[in-house]
Design an enzyme around this catalytic site. Structure first.
Site, PDB file in Angstrom:
ATOM      1  N   GLU A  17       0.843  -1.201   0.000  1.00 48.50           N
ATOM      2  CA  GLU A  17       0.000   0.000   0.000  1.00 48.50           C
ATOM      3  C   GLU A  17       0.881   1.254   0.000  1.00 48.50           C
ATOM      4  O   GLU A  17       0.709   2.166   0.814  1.00 48.50           O
ATOM      5  CB  GLU A  17      -0.963   0.007   1.192  1.00 48.50           C
ATOM      6  CG  GLU A  17      -1.902  -1.177   1.260  1.00 48.50           C
ATOM      7  CD  GLU A  17      -2.964  -1.175   0.168  1.00 48.50           C
ATOM      8  OE1 GLU A  17      -2.991  -0.243  -0.656  1.00 48.50           O
ATOM      9  OE2 GLU A  17      -3.773  -2.130   0.132  1.00 48.50           O
ATOM     10  N   ASP A  46     -19.477  12.770   2.880  1.00 46.43           N
ATOM     11  CA  ASP A  46     -20.797  13.113   3.425  1.00 46.43           C
ATOM     12  C   ASP A  46     -20.739  13.196   4.948  1.00 46.43           C
ATOM     13  O   ASP A  46     -21.262  14.145   5.561  1.00 46.43           O
ATOM     14  CB  ASP A  46     -21.833  12.072   3.005  1.00 46.43           C
ATOM     15  CG  ASP A  46     -22.222  12.185   1.540  1.00 46.43           C
ATOM     16  OD1 ASP A  46     -21.884  13.207   0.914  1.00 46.43           O
ATOM     17  OD2 ASP A  46     -22.849  11.255   1.011  1.00 46.43           O
TER      18      ASP A  46
END
Length: 412
Positions: free
Chosen positions: A134, A395
């Site tokens: 990663e 959100d």
């Protein structure tokens, strides 16, 4: 010792022959999801530790405690898959893998503890290989350079030193692109792989990508085809990844904590975000997150309790009032609904754009969403609304910020 004969090609599969044979200094693989980049790397490491009796390896992730359920587990799988698990000892404390016949080791470290890397030594042989899993999470190239410079010195004839980087290409702005992909370098082997080279996927796995290609071409370009995320038209360009001590920041009188929650389940993750806001300096510090599919409301409540945020005010998606009531019943008393209304998304975005945003490196999913949350476009024309994707934490971010405006400004 009894011999075990295996067909290595059958175990590894196709698509990684040049990767497997490469001995250059830097071996870099960007790829979409399901492209075998991590499973191939772990099998290469197990095989080559056994092949080179004086070699040792180091596995690095941004945060140390993410190894156990990722690289450590993948290496155990690789030893099993190659039918040599009985020759390895996997220790949890310290976290390491030892090849029993010789004592060679695979060590695990995190960039969140730099001293544990710069002072590393091996008991036998040489530290030859480093795997950055990663690698996109390594936002600062200098962190990579420090480790690169520490893997130096002569090794025996026939041995070689190599750094392997594997990652999903979330943003074209990342230093990895310029360093390893934009120019030819004889010391670099760089490839892009996709799920199409993974013959071990099931038909149901391939259907996920086919559906993504039809319904969400932009996400498919990154997660399916392994292309760089396009950074043009970012909704937020006022952010950076930065190490900070949230406990010290929270002591300041001008700092307020805010928490947001966006519900998900089957197709979308539940997204929980934790912020510190310095209103006076117009700064936001994102210091914690949670991002997981298939969470029931009692799971969400337990997660919040485990993180220690039971008594905090949490602003949640008002589209699920039943879920909010259940969270209260499960012991999260201060959770409340966000307010919705016309243009609430744009209003929330414009409010956040007034601040400088600092994201702690452990908030990996927040970094991915911020890197890919862009304004929508039609036929090349930028629209005044963001895409309906990479927006679950975004959100929750807007919900969390709602309580800073008085009266509470409308959210959606």
């Amino acid at each position: 010792m009894a011999e075990t004969i295996i067909n290595l090609k059958q175990k590894i599969g196709k698509g990684y022959g040049s990767f497997w044979r490469s001995k250059v200094r830097y071996r870099v693989v960007k790829g979409g999801r399901g492209s075998k980049k991590s499973t191939t790397t772990t099998q290469w490491m197990i095989y080559n530790i056994m092949k080179y009796p004086l070699a040792n390896a180091l596995v690095i992730r941004r945060v140390f405690n993410t190894h156990k359920d990722s690289t450590y587990a993948q290496l155990k799988w690789a030893a099993n898959n190659l039918e040599v698990y009985h020759l390895w000892y996997f220790s949890k404390s310290p976290l390491e893998a030892t090849y029993i016949p010789t004592g060679q080791k695979i060590l695990f470290r995190g960039l969140d503890d730099p001293m544990s890397i710069t002072s590393i030594t091996v008991e036998k042989g040489y530290l030859c290989w480093v795997w950055f899993e990663e690698a996109f999470q390594i936002m600062n190239e200098e962190d990579f350079n420090k480790i690169d410079m520490s893997i130096r010195g002569e090794v025996p004839k026939g041995y070689f030193k190599q750094l392997t980087l594997t990652f999903n290409p979330w943003s074209e702005k990342h230093w990895l692109k310029k360093r390893f992909f934009d120019k030819k370098d004889d010391d670099v082997f760089a490839i892009t792989t996709t799920y199409k080279c993974n013959e071990f996927l099931g038909n149901d796995d391939r259907e996920i990508f086919e559906k993504m290609q039809r319904n969400n071409p932009r996400r498919y370009s990154i997660e399916g085809k392994g292309n760089w995320g396009i950074a043009e038209g970012l909704v937020y360009d006022n952010w950076e990844v930065k190490e900070f001590d949230y406990k010290e920041i929270s002591k300041k009188a001008t700092v307020k904590s805010c928490f947001g929650l966006d519900f998900g389940y089957t197709n979308d993750p539940t997204a929980f975000i934790c912020l510190l806001i310095n209103e006076e300096a117009k700064e936001i510090y994102i210091f914690d997150e949670h991002y997981q599919k298939a969470m029931k409301n009692n799971d969400i409540a337990n997660m919040i309790k485990y993180k220690g945020y039971t008594k905090e005010k949490i602003i949640a998606d008002s589209a699920e009032p039943k879920s909010i009531d259940e969270l209260k019943m499960f012991g999260i008393p201060r959770v409340q609904s966000a307010v919705k209304g016309k243009d609430s998304i744009l209003n929330g975005i414009q409010f956040i754009q007034q601040y400088k945003i600092y994201v702690h490196p452990k908030c990996e999913n927040t970094v991915i969403e911020l890197s890919n949350y862009v304004w929508d476009n039609k036929d090349g024309q930028i629209l005044n609304k963001p895409i309906d994707d990479y927006n679950h934490l975004m959100d929750a971010f807007r919900y969390a910020m709602e309580q800073l405006k008085k009266p509470r400004f409308i959210m959606k």
